[in-house]
Write a protein that holds these residues in place. Structure first.
Motif, PDB file in Angstrom:
ATOM      1  N   ASP A 179      55.532  -6.541  29.032  1.00 40.41           N
ATOM      2  CA  ASP A 179      55.913  -7.158  30.299  1.00 40.41           C
ATOM      3  C   ASP A 179      56.438  -6.122  31.299  1.00 40.41           C
ATOM      4  OD1 ASP A 179      56.458  -9.179  32.186  1.00 40.41           O
ATOM      5  OD2 ASP A 179      58.466  -9.503  31.373  1.00 40.41           O
ATOM      6  N   ILE A 180      57.352  -5.273  30.881  1.00 46.13           N
ATOM      7  CA  ILE A 180      57.954  -4.324  31.828  1.00 46.13           C
ATOM      8  C   ILE A 180      56.953  -3.245  32.220  1.00 46.13           C
ATOM      9  CG2 ILE A 180      59.055  -2.674  30.240  1.00 46.13           C
ATOM     10  CD1 ILE A 180      60.643  -4.260  33.393  1.00 46.13           C
ATOM     11  N   VAL A 181      56.086  -2.831  31.293  1.00 46.69           N
ATOM     12  CA  VAL A 181      55.050  -1.851  31.642  1.00 46.69           C
ATOM     13  C   VAL A 181      54.091  -2.467  32.662  1.00 46.69           C
ATOM     14  CG1 VAL A 181      53.050  -0.564  30.762  1.00 46.69           C
ATOM     15  CG2 VAL A 181      55.247  -0.467  29.551  1.00 46.69           C
ATOM     16  N   TYR A 182      53.701  -3.709  32.439  1.00 48.56           N
ATOM     17  CA  TYR A 182      52.838  -4.401  33.405  1.00 48.56           C
ATOM     18  C   TYR A 182      53.487  -4.416  34.785  1.00 48.56           C
ATOM     19  CZ  TYR A 182      51.648  -8.518  36.165  1.00 48.56           C
ATOM     20  OH  TYR A 182      51.376  -9.368  37.200  1.00 48.56           O
ATOM     21  N   ALA A 183      54.749  -4.829  34.875  1.00 48.04           N
ATOM     22  CA  ALA A 183      55.433  -4.897  36.172  1.00 48.04           C
ATOM     23  C   ALA A 183      55.508  -3.528  36.834  1.00 48.04           C
ATOM     24  CB  ALA A 183      56.827  -5.494  36.002  1.00 48.04           C
ATOM     25  N   CYS A 184      55.855  -2.522  36.057  1.00 51.57           N
ATOM     26  CA  CYS A 184      55.975  -1.165  36.613  1.00 51.57           C
ATOM     27  C   CYS A 184      54.628  -0.644  37.115  1.00 51.57           C
ATOM     28  CB  CYS A 184      56.569  -0.216  35.576  1.00 51.57           C
ATOM     29  SG  CYS A 184      58.318  -0.516  35.242  1.00 51.57           S
ATOM     30  N   VAL A 185      53.573  -0.832  36.338  1.00 49.67           N
ATOM     31  CA  VAL A 185      52.253  -0.344  36.739  1.00 49.67           C
ATOM     32  C   VAL A 185      51.744  -1.118  37.958  1.00 49.67           C
ATOM     33  CG1 VAL A 185      49.823  -0.172  36.022  1.00 49.67           C
ATOM     34  CG2 VAL A 185      51.652   0.564  34.469  1.00 49.67           C
ATOM     35  N   PHE A 186      51.865  -2.441  37.925  1.00 52.23           N
ATOM     36  CA  PHE A 186      51.378  -3.259  39.046  1.00 52.23           C
ATOM     37  C   PHE A 186      52.026  -2.829  40.352  1.00 52.23           C
ATOM     38  CE2 PHE A 186      51.442  -6.711  42.046  1.00 52.23           C
ATOM     39  CZ  PHE A 186      50.164  -7.253  41.956  1.00 52.23           C
ATOM     40  N   TRP A 187      53.361  -2.776  40.368  1.00 54.50           N
ATOM     41  CA  TRP A 187      54.062  -2.487  41.620  1.00 54.50           C
ATOM     42  C   TRP A 187      53.981  -1.015  42.008  1.00 54.50           C
ATOM     43  CZ3 TRP A 187      54.263  -6.183  44.755  1.00 54.50           C
ATOM     44  CH2 TRP A 187      54.407  -7.500  44.299  1.00 54.50           C
TER      45      TRP A 187
END
Length: 159
Positions: free
Chosen positions: A19-27
């Motif tokens: 979840d946090i990797v997804y958020a970091c990469v997306f933004w």
């Protein structure tokens, strides 16, 4: 700590990391936002907008909060699955449904009741977040819960 609980906590850590990797990469791709800012945004649930100017301390609070929530999600699934065997016997459909439920709870109950303010309504963010909750949060939690239950000698396994 029993083998079962190691699997449960591992499920929370895996789901939280996805979840946090997804958020970091997306933004990072969408707007050049740093991981520290993402974690400060998580901490804004406690601190409001003040978290965005509190530096590493609020990022650390966001980190701990994020993983606490992910682990709580895994523990909840495991405890319910011990009483409702379909959840661990069929982890793919129930895990993905759990991820969808978690998306709804987080975005329509937890975040609005927190001090974080409104969530992003970016259509790509919303669509991908739903998919991530289903496939990278709910599903791993269910798969790790299944493994935990199978490792727990007190749980009867059907023939």
């Amino acid at each position: 700590m029993t083998g079962a609980w190691r699997f449960v906590f591992s499920g929370g850590l895996v789901a939280g990391t996805f979840d946090i990797v997804y958020a970091c990469v997306f933004w990072a791709i969408k707007r050049g936002v740093s991981p520290v800012r993402i974690l400060q945004r998580v901490a804004s649930g406690w601190l409001g907008e003040a978290s965005m100017t509190a530096g590493w301390a609020s990022a650390a609070l966001g980190f701990v909060t994020h993983y606490f929530i992910a682990t709580a999600m895994a523990v909840t699934y495991y405890l319910v699955a011990r009483r409702w065997p379909a959840l661990w016997e069929r982890p793919v459909p129930y895990g993905t449904a759990y991820g969808l439920l978690l998306y709804g709870i987080m975005n329509y109950i937890v975040v609005p009741l927190s001090r974080a303010g409104a969530s992003s309504k970016d259509p790509l963010w919303v669509a991908m977040s739903i998919a991530v909750h289903m496939l990278l949060i709910g599903l791993p939690i269910a798969l790790f819960a299944r493994r935990a239950i199978l490792a727990d000698s007190r749980t009867p396994v059907p023939a």
